[in-house]
Design an enzyme around this catalytic site. Structure first.
Site, mmCIF file in Angstrom:
data_model
loop_
_atom_site.group_PDB
_atom_site.id
_atom_site.type_symbol
_atom_site.label_atom_id
_atom_site.label_comp_id
_atom_site.label_asym_id
_atom_site.label_seq_id
_atom_site.Cartn_x
_atom_site.Cartn_y
_atom_site.Cartn_z
ATOM 1 N N TYR A 115 0.865 -1.176 0.000
ATOM 2 C CA TYR A 115 0.000 0.000 0.000
ATOM 3 C C TYR A 115 0.903 1.226 0.000
ATOM 4 N N THR B 237 2.276 7.117 1.545
ATOM 5 C CA THR B 237 3.143 8.163 2.085
ATOM 6 C C THR B 237 4.223 8.551 1.077
ATOM 7 N N LYS C 218 -14.622 9.649 2.552
ATOM 8 C CA LYS C 218 -13.419 9.028 3.117
ATOM 9 C C LYS C 218 -13.391 7.504 2.961
ATOM 10 N N GLU D 230 0.235 4.544 10.285
ATOM 11 C CA GLU D 230 -1.241 4.658 10.274
ATOM 12 C C GLU D 230 -1.724 5.948 10.907
HETATM 13 C C1 LIG Z 1 2.619 -16.795 4.994
HETATM 14 C C2 LIG Z 1 2.568 -16.048 6.268
HETATM 15 C C3 LIG Z 1 1.304 -15.325 6.478
HETATM 16 C C4 LIG Z 1 1.362 -14.401 7.587
HETATM 17 C C5 LIG Z 1 0.396 -13.288 7.433
HETATM 18 C C6 LIG Z 1 0.630 -12.197 8.393
HETATM 19 C C7 LIG Z 1 -0.270 -11.160 8.275
HETATM 20 C C8 LIG Z 1 -0.180 -9.877 8.901
HETATM 21 C C9 LIG Z 1 1.009 -9.153 9.185
HETATM 22 C C10 LIG Z 1 0.595 -7.863 9.749
HETATM 23 C C11 LIG Z 1 1.698 -7.035 10.185
HETATM 24 C C12 LIG Z 1 1.204 -5.639 10.365
HETATM 25 C C13 LIG Z 1 2.282 -4.679 10.256
HETATM 26 C C14 LIG Z 1 1.740 -3.325 10.010
HETATM 27 C C15 LIG Z 1 2.753 -2.540 9.341
HETATM 28 C C16 LIG Z 1 2.484 -1.097 9.306
HETATM 29 C C17 LIG Z 1 1.671 -0.620 8.208
HETATM 30 C C18 LIG Z 1 1.735 0.867 8.124
HETATM 31 C C19 LIG Z 1 1.079 1.311 6.908
HETATM 32 C C20 LIG Z 1 0.886 2.822 6.810
HETATM 33 O O1 LIG Z 1 1.342 3.599 7.601
HETATM 34 S S1 LIG Z 1 -0.075 3.322 5.500
HETATM 35 C C21 LIG Z 1 -0.126 5.066 5.560
HETATM 36 C C22 LIG Z 1 -0.964 5.571 6.691
HETATM 37 N N1 LIG Z 1 -1.150 6.981 6.593
HETATM 38 C C23 LIG Z 1 -1.936 7.659 7.392
HETATM 39 O O2 LIG Z 1 -2.515 7.097 8.298
HETATM 40 C C24 LIG Z 1 -2.132 9.105 7.080
HETATM 41 C C25 LIG Z 1 -2.832 9.831 8.176
HETATM 42 N N2 LIG Z 1 -3.666 10.855 7.654
HETATM 43 C C26 LIG Z 1 -4.997 10.697 7.473
HETATM 44 O O3 LIG Z 1 -5.542 9.625 7.706
HETATM 45 C C27 LIG Z 1 -5.743 11.886 6.981
HETATM 46 O O4 LIG Z 1 -5.000 12.726 6.251
HETATM 47 C C28 LIG Z 1 -6.398 12.659 8.131
HETATM 48 C C29 LIG Z 1 -5.413 13.086 9.206
HETATM 49 C C30 LIG Z 1 -7.452 11.735 8.742
HETATM 50 C C31 LIG Z 1 -7.069 13.927 7.590
HETATM 51 O O5 LIG Z 1 -7.741 13.634 6.420
HETATM 52 P P1 LIG Z 1 -8.471 14.754 5.558
HETATM 53 O O6 LIG Z 1 -8.921 14.113 4.331
HETATM 54 O O7 LIG Z 1 -7.603 15.944 5.447
HETATM 55 O O8 LIG Z 1 -9.716 15.051 6.428
HETATM 56 P P2 LIG Z 1 -10.076 16.206 7.474
HETATM 57 O O9 LIG Z 1 -9.160 16.199 8.639
HETATM 58 O O10 LIG Z 1 -10.270 17.510 6.782
HETATM 59 O O11 LIG Z 1 -11.471 15.693 7.973
HETATM 60 C C32 LIG Z 1 -12.633 15.799 7.127
HETATM 61 C C33 LIG Z 1 -13.684 14.850 7.631
HETATM 62 O O12 LIG Z 1 -13.335 13.539 7.254
HETATM 63 C C34 LIG Z 1 -13.372 12.700 8.392
HETATM 64 N N3 LIG Z 1 -12.421 11.597 8.206
HETATM 65 C C35 LIG Z 1 -11.093 11.665 8.033
HETATM 66 N N4 LIG Z 1 -10.590 10.419 7.881
HETATM 67 C C36 LIG Z 1 -11.629 9.577 7.947
HETATM 68 C C37 LIG Z 1 -11.748 8.161 7.878
HETATM 69 N N5 LIG Z 1 -10.691 7.364 7.706
HETATM 70 N N6 LIG Z 1 -12.963 7.616 7.973
HETATM 71 C C38 LIG Z 1 -14.055 8.398 8.172
HETATM 72 N N7 LIG Z 1 -14.009 9.745 8.268
HETATM 73 C C39 LIG Z 1 -12.813 10.320 8.154
HETATM 74 C C40 LIG Z 1 -12.998 13.598 9.532
HETATM 75 O O13 LIG Z 1 -13.384 13.055 10.772
HETATM 76 C C41 LIG Z 1 -13.780 14.840 9.149
HETATM 77 O O14 LIG Z 1 -15.115 14.635 9.518
HETATM 78 P P3 LIG Z 1 -15.995 15.887 9.981
HETATM 79 O O15 LIG Z 1 -17.351 15.297 10.166
HETATM 80 O O16 LIG Z 1 -15.386 16.366 11.248
HETATM 81 O O17 LIG Z 1 -15.913 16.913 8.905
HETATM 82 C C1 LIG Z 2 7.512 1.389 10.299
HETATM 83 C C2 LIG Z 2 6.725 2.216 9.333
HETATM 84 C C3 LIG Z 2 6.009 1.598 8.329
HETATM 85 C C4 LIG Z 2 5.295 2.360 7.401
HETATM 86 N N1 LIG Z 2 4.642 1.734 6.399
HETATM 87 C C5 LIG Z 2 3.985 2.464 5.467
HETATM 88 C C6 LIG Z 2 3.326 1.831 4.385
HETATM 89 O O1 LIG Z 2 3.317 0.608 4.274
HETATM 90 N N2 LIG Z 2 2.705 2.589 3.467
HETATM 91 C C7 LIG Z 2 2.679 3.940 3.560
HETATM 92 O O2 LIG Z 2 2.089 4.581 2.694
HETATM 93 N N3 LIG Z 2 3.275 4.572 4.590
HETATM 94 C C8 LIG Z 2 3.930 3.874 5.534
HETATM 95 N N4 LIG Z 2 4.548 4.504 6.598
HETATM 96 C C9 LIG Z 2 4.501 5.965 6.684
HETATM 97 C C10 LIG Z 2 3.611 6.464 7.818
HETATM 98 O O3 LIG Z 2 2.266 6.162 7.567
HETATM 99 C C11 LIG Z 2 3.800 7.965 8.019
HETATM 100 O O4 LIG Z 2 5.137 8.179 8.384
HETATM 101 C C12 LIG Z 2 2.851 8.472 9.079
HETATM 102 O O5 LIG Z 2 1.532 8.502 8.605
HETATM 103 C C13 LIG Z 2 3.236 9.863 9.629
HETATM 104 O O6 LIG Z 2 3.284 10.786 8.628
HETATM 105 P P1 LIG Z 2 4.551 11.740 8.396
HETATM 106 O O7 LIG Z 2 5.746 10.902 8.319
HETATM 107 O O8 LIG Z 2 4.163 12.617 7.272
HETATM 108 O O9 LIG Z 2 4.652 12.610 9.728
HETATM 109 P P2 LIG Z 2 4.551 14.183 9.841
HETATM 110 O O10 LIG Z 2 3.143 14.596 9.553
HETATM 111 O O11 LIG Z 2 5.616 14.853 9.081
HETATM 112 O O12 LIG Z 2 4.786 14.350 11.399
HETATM 113 C C14 LIG Z 2 5.848 15.154 11.975
HETATM 114 C C15 LIG Z 2 5.296 15.962 13.165
HETATM 115 O O13 LIG Z 2 4.358 16.927 12.693
HETATM 116 C C16 LIG Z 2 3.181 16.896 13.473
HETATM 117 N N5 LIG Z 2 2.020 17.240 12.630
HETATM 118 C C17 LIG Z 2 1.814 16.944 11.326
HETATM 119 N N6 LIG Z 2 0.619 17.412 10.926
HETATM 120 C C18 LIG Z 2 0.057 18.009 11.983
HETATM 121 C C19 LIG Z 2 -1.196 18.665 12.205
HETATM 122 N N7 LIG Z 2 -2.100 18.788 11.249
HETATM 123 N N8 LIG Z 2 -1.443 19.149 13.438
HETATM 124 C C20 LIG Z 2 -0.534 19.019 14.410
HETATM 125 N N9 LIG Z 2 0.658 18.406 14.274
HETATM 126 C C21 LIG Z 2 0.946 17.906 13.082
HETATM 127 C C22 LIG Z 2 3.092 15.439 13.961
HETATM 128 O O14 LIG Z 2 2.292 15.342 15.140
HETATM 129 C C23 LIG Z 2 4.566 15.122 14.211
HETATM 130 O O15 LIG Z 2 4.909 15.589 15.504
HETATM 131 C C24 LIG Z 2 5.276 3.778 7.528
HETATM 132 C C25 LIG Z 2 5.989 4.401 8.554
HETATM 133 C C26 LIG Z 2 6.706 3.642 9.450
HETATM 134 C C27 LIG Z 2 7.468 4.328 10.538
#
Ligand SMILES: CCCCCCCCCCCCCCCCCCCC(=O)SCCNC(=O)CCNC(=O)[C@H](O)C(C)(C)COP(=O)(O)OP(=O)(O)OC[C@H]1O[C@@H](n2cnc3c(N)ncnc32)[C@H](O)[C@@H]1OP(=O)(O)O
Ligand SMILES: Cc1cc2nc3c(=O)[nH]c(=O)nc-3n(C[C@H](O)[C@H](O)[C@H](O)COP(=O)(O)OP(=O)(O)OC[C@H]3O[C@@H](n4cnc5c(N)ncnc54)[C@H](O)[C@@H]3O)c2cc1C
Length: 654
Positions: free
Chosen positions: A149, A152, A285, A434
């Site tokens: 996936y 980022t 979303k 996440e």
């Molecule tokens: C053969 C062997 C088999 C073995 C199998 C084993 C299996 C399993 C192994 C498992 C191992 C697991 C290991 C895990 C590894 C790690 C994986 C990591 C992956 C990642 O990190 S992926 C990238 C993740 N990135 C993020 O999370 C980014 C974070 N940012 C956001 O989510 C959004 O930008 C954010 C902060 C929510 C803001 O979004 P935005 O669009 O800007 O929205 P607003 O803030 O303006 O809000 C507007 C409105 O939308 C609502 N909202 C936002 N998000 C959601 C949502 N997800 N769902 C519903 N609603 C949402 C928000 O609440 C606002 O609502 P209002 O009503 O207030 O307007």
């Molecule tokens: C082990 C690992 C595995 C990952 N795997 C994946 C993957 O499989 N796929 C993928 O797509 N991504 C993956 N990521 C990326 C990960 O999802 C992002 O690093 C994470 O969502 C944080 O975003 P960032 O790095 O942009 O942090 P930043 O947003 O740059 O955060 C830096 C600082 O800024 C602050 N900040 C940022 N925005 C705001 C705001 N609006 N208000 C207040 N403070 C704020 C934060 O709180 C933090 O203190 C992985 C990361 C790690 C560490």
């Protein structure tokens, strides 16, 4: 409880641990049934037995002695071996079973198909239409293809709306053209993207007729399915070593005018027709569904990481003797010290509380998924708020608990023989991935502010925020009388959370009234808002723990869980270590409480946490097996330090 009923007792174990296990007041298997749920507890025992019988699935040497390349190779070897046996061992559609198998065989350091299972498959399930599922999902489940996936970027992760990767629709050719237009737009971090995957779901900003339509998901082939060579118009690689998770090849990706068919956009919700007509999703979303899926599963995963650390340190604390409480007697087990108990027991209580909260978040996710399939989008916001708060609070507190467990092991806790370093590194990664914790707290904050507004309009919110409408019911710990029961504690907790949420809402209102923009006013209140979110989530965890304990039928198990609940509520409320009374009550059961997590030695990978308690002789074995001990004089020493010293000596003789 009679000793023979304790499932963890074995012949030949360290007598210090046997002595502890004999004190248990309950059956550890029955408590395991509560911690995991009886089905998963039974399946974990069966899975552990199946693995015992397949030597190729065992570690070839301790992971901390391996180089990064060896770790990556070891994980790949095990995945390959597992692929031959997996369907005999687990039900692949059961995430928690599969996750347990992964933890027992491969461990927590990552592996080539983590993201495939954690996000690629869930994203296809949640966002691909039926035809797309037929094309990709079945192949993914059979592991014909490996995906990740990719969301980022080097310059943006949190703020999804500013992702720079573009997917521009070309009507004439009915294709999307994908581009990484800048250095900061390179995809950065996706797990297993560096070397292992041949497909990725790439999140890119959709552009049709110069109109920016926000982030959408696209299926992209990264490597040739036969040669595994990188496809044209793509640059890809590993991002290098990390704090932990070094068996995983997190990667970077650059897309240069890569053309993909129109049908490679996942179109269950949002759609692009051949002529470029765009159809909006029913909820804006829904494209974020894979993240919500992982967040809802992270809670049990982090409860387990905390359980790993605590069972290592609790067992070790019972075989480690150091110092005296009574100088006329022998040195005591370090578990006897009040400070050691205060350091560990509240976290044991939390590990149980988190596991129960995690089971609930997975249950809520499944309910939301089913209701979404029936066309109902109402539960999405509640689940997003719940999982945002839980993800942030649990990963943070689990990290704190793991670090306390490490410190509780003294010097040996710092050796990788304890495995604490890896558990901590993996645990705290959850604070970032996440969604960065403080940002996810604000998502819950938005939801709480809305609930306050509705209370002020005279409405009665339901569900987890119902308590906000009970304003005016002041309640503090001082009002609590002894033996009034847990309900009193919960009411005090509700009062504190409600007061903080209203305080944050009032402050926000004040700033808005002063003429600040909504965004500026929000930023001025985020510390207060995040405090409210934290308290709300800790209240949810406590209430859920309380309700869960009420359901337990086995009286001996219920009693020990009540002891933990009591400790948890006091600890959470006072935010300092609990009273000696609770510590004394937990003490006789300490080892059995951690034995109930039924973590096998294979899964633990820790010399200090060995089930049999034979720590010291195995620490010595561990030291002897270090690569660095294979030569009396290291080749690198001969190459660098010896000439340096010889040269220095020669110089001094001149
Ligand atoms: C053969 C062997 C088999 C073995 C199998 C084993 C299996 C399993 C192994 C498992 C191992 C697991 C290991 C895990 C590894 C790690 C994986 C990591 C992956 C990642 O990190 S992926 C990238 C993740 N990135 C993020 O999370 C980014 C974070 N940012 C956001 O989510 C959004 O930008 C954010 C902060 C929510 C803001 O979004 P935005 O669009 O800007 O929205 P607003 O803030 O303006 O809000 C507007 C409105 O939308 C609502 N909202 C936002 N998000 C959601 C949502 N997800 N769902 C519903 N609603 C949402 C928000 O609440 C606002 O609502 P209002 O009503 O207030 O307007
Ligand atoms: C082990 C690992 C595995 C990952 N795997 C994946 C993957 O499989 N796929 C993928 O797509 N991504 C993956 N990521 C990326 C990960 O999802 C992002 O690093 C994470 O969502 C944080 O975003 P960032 O790095 O942009 O942090 P930043 O947003 O740059 O955060 C830096 C600082 O800024 C602050 N900040 C940022 N925005 C705001 C705001 N609006 N208000 C207040 N403070 C704020 C934060 O709180 C933090 O203190 C992985 C990361 C790690 C560490």
């Amino acid at each position: 409880m009679s000793a023979h009923l304790n499932a963890a007792l074995r012949e030949g174990d360290n007598p210090e641990l046997t002595e502890e296990r004999r004190k248990a007041t309950f059956d550890t298997r029955k408590l395991a049934d509560e911690f995991f749920g009886s089905h998963l507890a039974r399946r974990r025992r069966e899975i552990a037995k199946a693995i015992d019988a397949i030597p190729e699935l065992h570690d070839t040497k301790p992971l901390p002695f391996m180089t990064r390349e060896e770790k990556v190779e070891e994980a790949a070897r095990k995945v390959f071996t597992l692929s031959k046996h997996i369907t005999d061992i687990v039900d692949l559609s059961n995430n928690r079973e599969t996750q347990s198998l992964n933890e027992m065989v491969i461990g927590i350091e990552g592996m080539p198909i983590s993201l495939h299972f954690a996000m690629f498959i869930p994203a296809l399930q949640g966002q691909a239409d039926d035809e797309q599922k037929r094309e990709w999902l079945d192949r993914a489940i059979r592991m014909e293809i490996i995906g990740t996936y990719a969301q980022t970027e080097l310059g943006h992760g949190t703020n999804l709306r500013m992702l720079e990767t573009t997917a521009t629709y070309d009507k004439q050719n009915k294709e999307f053209i994908l581009n990484s237009p800048t250095l900061t737009s390179l995809k950065w971090w996706p797990g297993n993207m560096g070397k292992s995957c041949n497909y990725a779901i790439v999140v890119a900003n959709l552009i049709i007729d110069d109109k920016l339509l926000g982030p959408h998901s696209f299926m992209v082939q990264l490597r040739d399915e036969n040669s595994h060579e990188t496809m044209p118009n793509i640059q890809i690689g590993d991002i290098g070593p990390k704090m932990a998770y070094n068996s995983s090849d997190n990667g970077f990706l650059k897309l240069s005018n890569l053309r993909i068919p129109r049908r490679n956009m996942l179109m269950k919700h949002a759609k692009v027709q051949e002529d470029g007509t765009y159809k909006k999703p029913p909820h804006e979303k829904l494209a974020y569904s894979a993240m919500v899926h992982v967040r809802s599963h992270m809670i049990t995963q982090h409860a387990m990481l905390l359980a790993y650390a605590l069972s290592i340190s609790t067992r070790y604390s019972c075989i480690r003797r150091q110092g005296y409480i009574d100088p006329k007697k022998d040195e005591v087990k370090v578990i006897e010290y009040q400070t050691q108990q205060h350091r560990l027991f509240p976290h044991i209580a939390r590990a149980y509380a988190f596991a129960f909260a995690g089971t609930e978040s997975i249950r809520k996710f499944e309910i939301m998924k089913r209701s979404l399939e029936a066309g109902n989008i109402e539960l999405i916001a509640d689940l997003h708020a719940l999982t945002s708060g839980l993800k942030a609070v649990v990963t943070y507190l689990a990290g704190q608990g793991i670090e306390q467990a490490r410190q509780a092991c003294g010097g040996h806790g710092y050796s990788m023989a304890s495995y604490m370093g890896e558990i901590y590194g993996v645990g705290i990664a959850g604070c970032t991935y996440e969604g960065e914790n403080l940002v996810m707290m604000q998502q819950l904050g938005r939801y709480l502010i809305k609930a306050v507004k509705s209370v002020k309009e005279g409405k009665k919110p339901t569900g987890y925020v119902a308590y906000l409408a009970h304003a005016g019911q002041r309640h503090s710990l001082i009002d609590c009388r002894p033996n009034e029961g847990y309900a009193e504690h919960i009411r005090a907790f509700e009062h504190i959370a409600r007061r903080q949420t209203f305080r944050a809402a009032e402050r926000l209102q004040k700033y808005e009234n002063s003429g600040l923009s909504t965004e500026q006013a929000w930023n001025n209140c985020t510390v207060e808002l995040n405090r409210a979110s934290r308290l709300h989530t800790r209240l949810f965890i406590a209430c859920n723990f309380y309700e869960r304990v009420l359901d337990v039928e086995d009286m001996a198990v219920r009693e020990v869980l009540e002891d933990l609940l009591h400790l948890h509520l006091n600890y959470e409320l006072i935010d300092i270590a609990s009273y000696a009374l609770e510590a004394k009550k937990i003490r006789p059961n300490a080892v059995s409480l951690v034995d109930s997590w039924e973590i096998t030695d294979r899964e633990h990978r820790s010399v200090l946490g060995r089930r049999d308690g034979h720590v010291y002789e195995n620490l010595f074995k561990w030291a002897k097996s270090s690569d660095l001990n294979q030569n009396d004089v290291l080749p690198s020493h001969k190459k660098h330090l010896l000439p340096m010293m010889l040269n220095a000596r020669k110089q001094s003789k001149l």
